[in-house]
Scaffold this motif. Sequence first.
Motif, PDB file in Angstrom:
ATOM      1  N   GLY A  18       0.619  -1.003   0.082  1.00 51.77           N
ATOM      2  CA  GLY A  18      -0.079  -0.031   0.010  1.00 51.77           C
ATOM      3  C   GLY A  18       0.679   1.120  -0.078  1.00 51.77           C
ATOM      4  N   ALA A  19       1.842   1.304   0.808  1.00 52.77           N
ATOM      5  CA  ALA A  19       2.891   2.415   0.735  1.00 52.77           C
ATOM      6  C   ALA A  19       3.439   2.729  -0.504  1.00 52.77           C
ATOM      7  N   SER A  20       3.825   1.331  -1.255  1.00 53.93           N
ATOM      8  CA  SER A  20       4.475   1.635  -2.569  1.00 53.93           C
ATOM      9  C   SER A  20       3.571   2.182  -3.512  1.00 53.93           C
ATOM     10  N   PHE A  21       2.345   1.605  -3.560  1.00 51.18           N
ATOM     11  CA  PHE A  21       1.329   2.261  -4.509  1.00 51.18           C
ATOM     12  C   PHE A  21       1.014   3.831  -4.231  1.00 51.18           C
ATOM     13  N   LYS A  22       1.240   4.234  -2.958  1.00 53.83           N
ATOM     14  CA  LYS A  22       1.325   5.792  -2.660  1.00 53.83           C
ATOM     15  C   LYS A  22       2.318   6.473  -3.262  1.00 53.83           C
ATOM     16  N   SER A  23       3.634   5.799  -2.784  1.00 52.78           N
ATOM     17  CA  SER A  23       5.011   6.851  -3.000  1.00 52.78           C
ATOM     18  C   SER A  23       5.339   6.443  -4.526  1.00 52.78           C
ATOM     19  N   ASN A  24       5.073   5.283  -5.206  1.00 54.27           N
ATOM     20  CA  ASN A  24       5.542   5.118  -6.549  1.00 54.27           C
ATOM     21  C   ASN A  24       4.587   4.225  -7.063  1.00 54.27           C
ATOM     22  N   PRO A  25       3.483   4.817  -7.683  1.00 48.34           N
ATOM     23  CA  PRO A  25       2.535   4.095  -8.337  1.00 48.34           C
ATOM     24  C   PRO A  25       2.900   3.069  -9.373  1.00 48.34           C
ATOM     25  N   THR A  26       3.839   3.295  -9.884  1.00 46.05           N
ATOM     26  CA  THR A  26       4.205   2.322 -11.247  1.00 46.05           C
ATOM     27  C   THR A  26       5.175   1.278 -10.943  1.00 46.05           C
ATOM     28  N   ARG A  27       5.682   1.318  -9.724  1.00 50.01           N
ATOM     29  CA  ARG A  27       6.820   0.221  -9.412  1.00 50.01           C
ATOM     30  C   ARG A  27       6.191  -1.080  -9.259  1.00 50.01           C
ATOM     31  N   PRO A  28       6.659  -1.961 -10.002  1.00 51.19           N
ATOM     32  CA  PRO A  28       5.909  -3.479 -10.043  1.00 51.19           C
ATOM     33  C   PRO A  28       6.195  -3.988  -8.560  1.00 51.19           C
ATOM     34  N   VAL A  29       4.994  -4.544  -8.250  1.00 53.48           N
ATOM     35  CA  VAL A  29       5.053  -5.274  -6.779  1.00 53.48           C
ATOM     36  C   VAL A  29       4.608  -6.719  -6.865  1.00 53.48           C
ATOM     37  N   PHE A  30       5.340  -7.476  -6.596  1.00 48.11           N
ATOM     38  CA  PHE A  30       5.008  -8.953  -6.713  1.00 48.11           C
ATOM     39  C   PHE A  30       4.728  -9.614  -5.414  1.00 48.11           C
TER      40      PHE A  30
END
Length: 230
Positions: A119-131
Amino acid sequence: MDLTVLSFENHGLVRVIRLGAKAALPAHQAGHYALLQFGDHPARPYSIANSPNHNYLEFHIKNGGHAGGSTFATTDLKVGDTVIFHGFGGNYTSVPDCPRPLILIAGGTGLAPMLSIAGASFKSNPTRPVFLFYGGRHASDLYFDARLKEMMKLHKNFSYIPALSEDLVDDIACGTIGDIAMGHPDLLSARIYVAGPVDMVRTTVHHALAKGVAPDVIHSDLAAMDKTQK
Ligand SMILES: Cc1cc2nc3c(=O)[nH]c(=O)nc-3n(C[C@H](O)[C@H](O)[C@H](O)COP(=O)(O)OP(=O)(O)OC[C@H]3O[C@@H](n4cnc5c(N)ncnc54)[C@H](O)[C@@H]3O)c2cc1C
């Protein structure tokens, strides 16, 4: 500090509980746990499942079937009850300015801190791939399967890869989640977080290091877990 039960949902043996406070909630970082005291039971660490906001803290608490705070929280706790909060802790948190893809590896309620970090990654870096690799023994262990599939629809950069080590189910990989995650093509270029049962975390971290993952990009709470087995 006193927190109040705002709501809860049962997902099999896991209860998802949201806690709020009359005063402003203390700020946590994604990946932190909170020391919580349910009823008269001793305080225990529980990973926070949501990225920081000002409204609530979410927890995924498993009924382990033995007398203790977790069983109390998943059976007797009601909306409006008080839970005593003794502070945050944790050896790993999200690194907001890191451009590396995220590989999150979870078993059991180890899913909770991974959701917070995602969730924090979606906010800070919305395009970073998360697996997100999420494993259990049986199909019923994947207690958040439906929610994770919804998350994939909401976030195009989010992939959810479930695996089961004992049940054979169509469209779900068979094997231990750590082993399956080790086959990811971005393993050596990713930042990796691991949470779950202590043996799974220890083995997965060991395998990742053996594959050449740099120690400073692999995160787990092994030190805290060695004191209080998850
Ligand atoms: C960093 C960290 C994060 C954690 N996050 C979560 C989380 O998000 N969700 C979650 O549900 N838990 C989490 N835990 C585990 C949690 O902190 C408790 O240790 C666990 O839920 C048991 O606590 P309890 O108060 O219910 O039982 P305790 O008071 O610890 O134990 C009560 C009784 O049950 C026995 N007992 C305890 N565990 C077991 C077991 N596994 N098998 C057999 N007997 C047992 C004890 O010996 C004792 O007699 C986390 C632990 C760590 C270290």
